[in-house]
Motif scaffolding. Structure first.
Motif, short mmCIF file in Angstrom:
data_model
loop_
_atom_site.label_atom_id
_atom_site.label_comp_id
_atom_site.label_asym_id
_atom_site.label_seq_id
_atom_site.Cartn_x
_atom_site.Cartn_y
_atom_site.Cartn_z
N ASP A 265 0.78 -1.17 -0.01
CA ASP A 265 -0.09 0.05 0.19
C ASP A 265 0.99 1.34 0.17
O ASP A 265 1.58 1.69 0.70
CB ASP A 265 -0.97 -0.11 1.18
CG ASP A 265 -2.04 1.10 1.30
OD1 ASP A 265 -1.88 1.96 0.57
OD2 ASP A 265 -2.99 0.78 2.12
N ILE A 266 0.41 2.22 -1.05
CA ILE A 266 1.69 3.41 -1.14
C ILE A 266 0.84 4.50 -0.18
O ILE A 266 1.65 5.21 0.06
CB ILE A 266 1.48 3.74 -2.51
CG1 ILE A 266 2.23 2.70 -3.40
CG2 ILE A 266 2.21 5.18 -2.79
CD1 ILE A 266 2.34 3.20 -4.95
N GLY A 267 -0.37 4.30 0.12
CA GLY A 267 -0.99 5.23 0.97
C GLY A 267 -0.89 5.36 2.62
O GLY A 267 -1.30 6.23 3.05
N ILE A 268 -0.03 4.40 2.83
CA ILE A 268 -0.06 4.16 4.45
C ILE A 268 0.61 5.71 4.74
O ILE A 268 1.86 5.60 4.33
CB ILE A 268 0.67 3.14 4.62
CG1 ILE A 268 -0.11 1.79 4.35
CG2 ILE A 268 0.90 2.76 6.22
CD1 ILE A 268 0.04 0.48 4.69
N TYR A 269 0.30 5.93 5.78
CA TYR A 269 1.14 7.09 6.82
C TYR A 269 1.49 6.47 7.97
O TYR A 269 1.17 5.62 8.66
CB TYR A 269 -0.11 8.08 7.47
CG TYR A 269 -0.58 9.10 6.42
CD1 TYR A 269 0.22 10.40 6.02
CD2 TYR A 269 -1.51 8.67 5.39
CE1 TYR A 269 -0.32 10.97 4.94
CE2 TYR A 269 -2.07 9.61 4.39
CZ TYR A 269 -1.26 10.89 4.17
OH TYR A 269 -1.84 11.73 3.10
N ASN A 270 3.02 6.81 8.18
CA ASN A 270 3.72 6.61 9.32
C ASN A 270 3.26 7.53 10.57
O ASN A 270 2.43 8.58 10.21
CB ASN A 270 5.34 6.40 9.45
CG ASN A 270 5.73 7.93 8.81
OD1 ASN A 270 5.46 8.79 8.98
ND2 ASN A 270 6.92 7.65 7.94
#
Length: 148
Positions: A116-121
């Motif tokens: 998933d490219i859209g995950i936020y840390n």
């Protein structure tokens, strides 16, 4: 399923999960550091349920393999069922670690596997912001192409 995976990873041992999670993590990382694919395959075959083991910081063996840039180990873990979008205590995924360290081949592998490219840390960063901060234009372009 176990029969299928044993075909990939060799013959499983008599008992599943012969190690504790931290022991598995440590032994797998040692195999990674020495590029011992056979040892890693054996560890997985004998400890299938531990493929998502993490260290004290919540970093998975998949994330460590991605951070090290070892595509073979990443592919092996994904075939064994490692959770691709697992986050450590800082919210970093295997994909984020591969981007941080500039491992384009591993980034491609993880994207091909559906990372998933859209995950936020936890710092409100994504793989794209990490790539931009690292100044890695090749990986930035790859991510832009893959994100639509």
């Amino acid at each position: 399923m176990k029969k299928f995976l044993s075909g990939i990873f060799g013959k499983p041992g008599d008992r599943d999960c012969t190690l504790k999670p931290q022991e598995f993590f440590n032994e797998f990382v040692a195999a990674l550091k020495s590029h011992d694919m056979e040892k890693a395959q054996q560890l997985i075959a004998q400890n299938m349920r531990l493929v998502n083991s993490k260290n004290k910081d919540g970093m998975s063996v998949l994330a460590v393999s991605a951070a090290a840039g070892n595509r073979e180990f990443v592919e092996m873990l994904l075939k064994a069922g490692a959770y691709i979008d697992s986050q450590d205590y800082f919210g970093l995924t295997a994909l984020m670690w591969a981007v941080t360290n500039g491992h384009k081949e591993v980034v491609e592998c993880l994207l091909d596997a559906g990372a998933d490219i859209g995950i936020y840390n936890k710092f409100d960063g994504t793989v794209m912001t990490i790539a931009e901060a690292a100044g890695n234009k090749d990986i930035e372009d790859l991510l832009k192409k893959r994100s639509g």
